[in-house]
Design a protein around this motif. Sequence first.
Motif, short mmCIF file in Angstrom:
data_model
loop_
_atom_site.label_atom_id
_atom_site.label_comp_id
_atom_site.label_asym_id
_atom_site.label_seq_id
_atom_site.Cartn_x
_atom_site.Cartn_y
_atom_site.Cartn_z
N PHE A 171 0.83 -1.21 0.00
CA PHE A 171 0.00 0.00 0.00
C PHE A 171 0.86 1.26 0.00
O PHE A 171 0.60 2.21 -0.75
N ILE A 172 1.92 1.26 0.83
CA ILE A 172 2.82 2.42 0.88
C ILE A 172 3.50 2.61 -0.46
O ILE A 172 3.64 3.75 -0.95
N THR A 173 3.92 1.50 -1.08
CA THR A 173 4.56 1.57 -2.40
C THR A 173 3.60 2.16 -3.43
O THR A 173 3.98 2.97 -4.28
N PHE A 174 2.33 1.75 -3.34
CA PHE A 174 1.30 2.25 -4.25
C PHE A 174 1.12 3.76 -4.09
O PHE A 174 1.06 4.50 -5.07
N ILE A 175 1.04 4.22 -2.83
CA ILE A 175 0.87 5.65 -2.55
C ILE A 175 2.07 6.45 -3.06
O ILE A 175 1.92 7.52 -3.67
N ILE A 176 3.28 5.93 -2.81
CA ILE A 176 4.50 6.62 -3.26
C ILE A 176 4.52 6.71 -4.79
O ILE A 176 4.83 7.75 -5.37
N GLY A 177 4.15 5.59 -5.44
CA GLY A 177 4.11 5.57 -6.90
C GLY A 177 3.12 6.56 -7.46
O GLY A 177 3.41 7.28 -8.43
N LEU A 178 1.93 6.64 -6.85
CA LEU A 178 0.91 7.60 -7.28
C LEU A 178 1.40 9.04 -7.11
O LEU A 178 1.17 9.89 -7.97
N THR A 179 2.05 9.28 -6.00
CA THR A 179 2.54 10.64 -5.71
C THR A 179 3.59 11.06 -6.74
O THR A 179 3.53 12.18 -7.28
N ILE A 180 4.54 10.18 -7.00
CA ILE A 180 5.59 10.49 -7.98
C ILE A 180 4.99 10.71 -9.37
O ILE A 180 5.35 11.65 -10.08
N ALA A 181 4.03 9.83 -9.75
CA ALA A 181 3.39 9.96 -11.06
C ALA A 181 2.61 11.27 -11.17
O ALA A 181 2.63 11.94 -12.21
N SER A 182 1.94 11.67 -10.08
CA SER A 182 1.15 12.91 -10.07
C SER A 182 2.05 14.13 -10.21
O SER A 182 1.73 15.08 -10.93
N ILE A 183 3.16 14.11 -9.49
CA ILE A 183 4.11 15.22 -9.57
C ILE A 183 4.71 15.33 -10.98
O ILE A 183 4.78 16.41 -11.57
N ILE B 251 3.54 14.10 -13.89
CA ILE B 251 2.58 14.46 -14.95
C ILE B 251 2.17 15.92 -14.82
O ILE B 251 1.85 16.58 -15.83
N TYR B 252 2.18 16.45 -13.60
CA TYR B 252 1.84 17.87 -13.40
C TYR B 252 2.85 18.76 -14.13
O TYR B 252 2.48 19.67 -14.87
N PHE B 253 4.13 18.49 -13.91
CA PHE B 253 5.16 19.30 -14.55
C PHE B 253 5.21 19.09 -16.06
O PHE B 253 5.56 20.01 -16.81
N ALA B 254 4.81 17.90 -16.51
CA ALA B 254 4.83 17.62 -17.95
C ALA B 254 3.63 18.22 -18.67
O ALA B 254 3.73 18.62 -19.84
N GLU B 255 2.47 18.29 -18.01
CA GLU B 255 1.23 18.68 -18.68
C GLU B 255 0.61 19.97 -18.17
O GLU B 255 -0.43 20.40 -18.68
N SER C 32 -3.02 21.12 -11.02
CA SER C 32 -2.30 21.04 -9.75
C SER C 32 -1.93 19.59 -9.49
O SER C 32 -2.47 18.67 -10.12
N ILE C 33 -1.03 19.40 -8.55
CA ILE C 33 -0.62 18.02 -8.22
C ILE C 33 -1.77 17.24 -7.59
O ILE C 33 -2.00 16.08 -7.97
N PRO C 34 -2.54 17.83 -6.66
CA PRO C 34 -3.70 17.09 -6.13
C PRO C 34 -4.69 16.69 -7.22
O PRO C 34 -5.24 15.59 -7.20
N SER C 35 -4.94 17.59 -8.18
CA SER C 35 -5.85 17.27 -9.29
C SER C 35 -5.29 16.14 -10.14
O SER C 35 -6.05 15.30 -10.67
N SER C 36 -3.98 16.08 -10.29
CA SER C 36 -3.34 15.06 -11.10
C SER C 36 -3.45 13.67 -10.50
O SER C 36 -3.26 12.66 -11.19
N PHE C 37 -3.77 13.60 -9.20
CA PHE C 37 -3.91 12.30 -8.55
C PHE C 37 -5.02 11.47 -9.20
O PHE C 37 -4.94 10.25 -9.26
#
Length: 230
Positions: free
Chosen positions: A142-154, A156-160, A170-175
């Motif tokens: 579960f922790i790995t999943f949350i970390i992966g989601l956080t990294i992906a959100s950050i 994709i935010y900077f990319a898009e 925003s990063i929260p919206s990207s979640f």
Amino acid sequence: MAEIKQQIRNFLENKYVDDFLIGLIILNFVVFIFQTDINFYSHFKVYINKFELISIIIFTVEYFLRVISLEKFKDLFKPMMIIDFLAVFPYYVSFVTVNTVFLRILRCMRLLRIAKLARYTTALIKIKKSFEKRKDELIVTFITFIIGLTIASIAIYFAENNTGNKVFSSIPSSFWWSVITCTSVGYGDAYPVTTAGKLIGALTAVMGVGLHALLIGVVGAAFIDITKEE
């Protein structure tokens, strides 16, 4: 007193009592689903309310019998005892509250009655034991999943962020995008258009598949262990 407690426990653990309560819980769940249909509820409102009252009386009596039969006071705060309490609590509170939002929450809490099945069915008990046995592995997953989601959100935010898509504003919206991509749902309401964004999307999807496999492996191993113990 000890003898009375044992008699109550024997009564509650009786096969016929178990079967009756299981049937009542399932009926409550079915009625809860169908009464959300306005036409159905308007036609059978009287019967539904009577059934609800009878169910509440039975569940309340069951709860108090379980409280009386407890060995220690702290047992009152065990998960199943809390679920038993929450299964009847909303009905009584609904008479003294006027807040409509709170009432809706209380109605939704009636769904907890289905969780009472965990007390009676062997299959659900096995599932519970399986999760308890692999608790640490599940937490790590579960922790790995949350970390992966956080990294992906950050990422994709900077990319898009500069594309004008509100989902990536925003990063929260990207979640939202990260969750549906990682779980391979892909509703299509949000997708990257930049090269970097597409690359991040591909990596996020692959990561999701890997996490699914990891979770299935952990749960599957737990079930195998429980089966071997029997």
